[in-house]
Scaffold this motif. Structure first.
Motif, PDB file in Angstrom:
ATOM      1  N   ARG A 127       0.813  -1.202   0.000  1.00 56.08           N
ATOM      2  CA  ARG A 127       0.000   0.000   0.000  1.00 56.08           C
ATOM      3  C   ARG A 127       0.851   1.260   0.000  1.00 56.08           C
ATOM      4  O   ARG A 127       0.517   2.254  -0.638  1.00 56.08           O
ATOM      5  CB  ARG A 127      -0.928  -0.013   1.212  1.00 56.08           C
ATOM      6  CG  ARG A 127      -2.045  -1.050   1.112  1.00 56.08           C
ATOM      7  CD  ARG A 127      -2.991  -0.946   2.291  1.00 56.08           C
ATOM      8  NE  ARG A 127      -4.062  -1.925   2.188  1.00 56.08           N
ATOM      9  CZ  ARG A 127      -5.022  -2.078   3.096  1.00 56.08           C
ATOM     10  NH1 ARG A 127      -5.014  -1.309   4.192  1.00 56.08           N
ATOM     11  NH2 ARG A 127      -5.972  -2.983   2.928  1.00 56.08           N
ATOM     12  N   THR A 128       1.969   1.244   0.735  1.00 52.06           N
ATOM     13  CA  THR A 128       2.856   2.403   0.764  1.00 52.06           C
ATOM     14  C   THR A 128       3.457   2.658  -0.606  1.00 52.06           C
ATOM     15  O   THR A 128       3.503   3.797  -1.086  1.00 52.06           O
ATOM     16  CB  THR A 128       3.980   2.188   1.796  1.00 52.06           C
ATOM     17  OG1 THR A 128       3.417   1.933   3.067  1.00 52.06           O
ATOM     18  CG2 THR A 128       4.882   3.407   1.859  1.00 52.06           C
ATOM     19  N   GLN A 179       2.262   1.687  -3.512  1.00 50.66           N
ATOM     20  CA  GLN A 179       1.211   2.133  -4.425  1.00 50.66           C
ATOM     21  C   GLN A 179       0.839   3.580  -4.188  1.00 50.66           C
ATOM     22  O   GLN A 179       0.604   4.345  -5.134  1.00 50.66           O
ATOM     23  CB  GLN A 179      -0.022   1.236  -4.268  1.00 50.66           C
ATOM     24  CG  GLN A 179       0.180  -0.187  -4.778  1.00 50.66           C
ATOM     25  CD  GLN A 179      -1.030  -1.068  -4.526  1.00 50.66           C
ATOM     26  OE1 GLN A 179      -1.876  -0.763  -3.676  1.00 50.66           O
ATOM     27  NE2 GLN A 179      -1.111  -2.171  -5.250  1.00 50.66           N
ATOM     28  N   LEU A 180       0.794   3.986  -2.914  1.00 51.61           N
ATOM     29  CA  LEU A 180       0.463   5.370  -2.590  1.00 51.61           C
ATOM     30  C   LEU A 180       1.525   6.328  -3.120  1.00 51.61           C
ATOM     31  O   LEU A 180       1.196   7.366  -3.723  1.00 51.61           O
ATOM     32  CB  LEU A 180       0.315   5.523  -1.077  1.00 51.61           C
ATOM     33  CG  LEU A 180       0.036   6.957  -0.579  1.00 51.61           C
ATOM     34  CD1 LEU A 180      -1.263   7.482  -1.165  1.00 51.61           C
ATOM     35  CD2 LEU A 180       0.003   6.994   0.954  1.00 51.61           C
TER      36      LEU A 180
END
Length: 546
Positions: free
Chosen positions: A5-6, A8-9
């Motif tokens: 998620r990091t 992708q963010l």
């Protein structure tokens, strides 16, 4: 590895930055320079009259086809004209991230993608109708496919090598400069094969290589390059009867329109390597300077240091990327634009978009290498601080270049926007009885977002740009010799302080009966530039002579 998620963010934030900067530095298709030529070819594709063998500029025939496809999908207009370039820009960012992650880590992939997005020589051209961005995307894809081919030493991997070679050669389908990329891509693969079989295995203990090519892989890569090259030449053989077409005269043509010499190219090299320097305005478009050559500054310095660090560490990935980037880089400054004679290349900084990914990955490699040194003593905090410091230095050094690009693109995009309004309007009222007024600018304006690029069938506006009174009178007099034709008067201050000419009405010859049919202006382009207040206005007249 970072949490998914990091990563992708952060990647999403980089893409948001890419969209934002493209909007801020929006240029749109220019009505002059090479943009209008590619637009003209796209219209010829739509009308079925396109022949790649007719002109040297059309040899990159995939780009006009891409523009034509965009016109079919989204309609003819400024935004649809730049969609292929912008899509290639986004692809270049994503592929740079994927390649950096595949060769090293997600941290490096993200930083390299950020460097691509913020590089002035990339961001200036994200909304232009030029093929360089497409070359960069396809070139990066070829390296990435080669990198993932190394994952499986199986029969399937040979097809990845085949595809990688084909993609490297496919760059010439967009622009002939892609041939230089294909050459150094092949040389890098050749060296990689040599390292694998002729040096000690412990050479790569410190860094597991992702670009070591087996002999079988090299064979398939070579086949891919040759096959795509043969298809390219065959296309011109069947369309012109000559596989080389005008390819042999391309260098002479380029040398004639933009000659250069060793001294000039060494000077350009000095500007390119300078740390902080204003752009070299090689072309002065009236009072709005065109930043064609400018400093690549710290990005180049970082990449150069990374090359030495990689050699010291015996890092084959760095060696591979360095051969591609520095080989291409030096060839542009000292190589020949043609094989028939030695003609040096007039270097424009945007040509380096083709190797923006290798350059950015090398620069990111250097920054993270220094960050890792500080991480040993100061842990994550030291690492983060060092990376941010280097990024800040890089961005600060580019501020002056960003300013020049912003004002230039804003000014010229205003003129292009007005022209697109006018041509769109003109296309709705034109009839075959209207006469074509031939002046020096007729070919450029005829092709600019026109629905047909064929001069034989498309009436044209004579475009009168207000430079000085005598020129204006002469052009009006010539236009008034025709009947039932259109003429457009473009009013701007490219040459600064020409508003005195506009303070009194235009004096028309007695044999002219002009009818004002439309007025176009771009209020969004009005801004306080370093050159002064910039305004665009254009009036379209229908002319009849008595």
């Amino acid at each position: 590895m970072k949490p998914v998620r990091t990563t992708q963010l952060l990647l999403l934030l980089i893409l948001v930055l890419a969209f934002t900067l493209s909007y801020v530095f929006y240029a749109g298709p220019f009505y002059s320079f090479d943009d209008h030529l590619y637009l003209g070819y796209a219209h010829q594709v739509l009308s079925g009259t396109f022949n790649p063998g007719e002109t040297q500029y059309a040899y990159g025939f995939l780009f006009p086809i891409a523009i034509a496809a965009s016109f079919l999908a989204f309609g003819i207009g400024p935004l649809s004209a730049v969609i292929p370039t912008f899509m290639a820009f986004i692809a270049l960012i994503l592929l740079t991230f994927l390649l950096g992650r595949e060769l090293y880590s997600e941290n490096l992939g993200l930083l390299a993608a950020f460097f691509v997005v913020t590089a002035p020589f990339v961001i200036e051209y994200t909304t232009r109708v030029l093929p360089d961005m497409a070359i960069g995307a396809v070139a990066t894809m070829s390296i990435y496919v080669l990198a993932i081919a190394h994952k499986n030493e199986s029969e399937k991997s040979r097809y990845f090598y085949l595809i990688a070679g084909g993609l490297a050669m496919l760059t010439i389908y967009f622009k002939l400069i892609g041939l230089a990329f294909a050459l150094f891509f092949f040389l890098a693969a050749l060296l990689s094969t040599y390292l694998r079989f002729n040096l000690k295995k412990d050479l790569f203990i410190k860094q597991r290589s992702k670009v070591i090519v087996s002999r079988t892989g090299l064979a398939f890569l070579t086949i891919g390059i040759i096959a795509v090259g043969i298809i390219y030449l065959s296309a011109f053989y069947f369309s012109t009867g000559n596989p080389l077409g005008e390819l042999s005269s391309y260098g002479e043509h380029q040398n004639a329109i933009s000659p250069t010499n060793l001294s000039s190219n060494i000077g350009t090299l000095g500007i390119t390597f300078s740390i902080v320097a204003a752009p070299n305005f090689g072309v002065q478009l009236a009072s709005i300077p065109d930043p064609q050559v400018y400093s690549m500054g710290f990005l180049l310095i970082f990449a150069l240091i990374a090359t030495f660090i990689g050699i010291k560490r015996k890092d084959a990935n760095v060696a591979f990327l360095s051969i591609i980037f520095w080989g291409f880089f030096l060839y542009l400054f000292f190589g020949s634009v043609t094989i028939s004679a030695y003609h040096m290349i007039t270097v424009i900084t945007r040509y380096f978009i083709a190797v923006a990914a290798p350059l950015s990955i090398l620069a990111a490699y250097f920054v993270l290498s220094i960050g890792n040194v500080f991480a040993v003593a100061f842990k994550k905090t030291g690492f983060a601080v060092i990376v941010l410091v280097f990024v800040a230095i890089l961005l600060y050094a580019n501020l002056q270049i960003y300013g020049s690009i912003y004002y230039y693109n804003k000014a010229i995009s205003g003129d292009s926007t007005v022209m697109s309004y006018a041509v769109s309007y003109f296309n709705t009222i034109q009839t075959k009885s209207d006469l074509l007024i031939n002046d020096n600018n007729s070919y450029e304006y005829m092709n600019f977002l026109s629905e047909n690029g064929n001069a034989q069938y498309v009436p044209n506006m004579s475009v009168l740009q207000i430079y000085h009174t005598n020129t204006l009178k002469s052009q009006i007099a010539n236009a008034c010799l025709t009947n039932n034709a259109y003429m457009m008067v473009v009013v701007d201050n490219f040459t600064t302080n020409n508003y005195d000419i506009l303070s009194s009405p235009i004096v028309w010859p007695k044999n002219c009966s002009p009818i004002r049919v439309a007025v176009f202006n771009d209020t969004a382009a009005a801004s306080n530039t370093p050159q002064g207040q910039f305004l665009i206005n254009a009036t379209l007249y229908k002319i009849s002579n008595n």
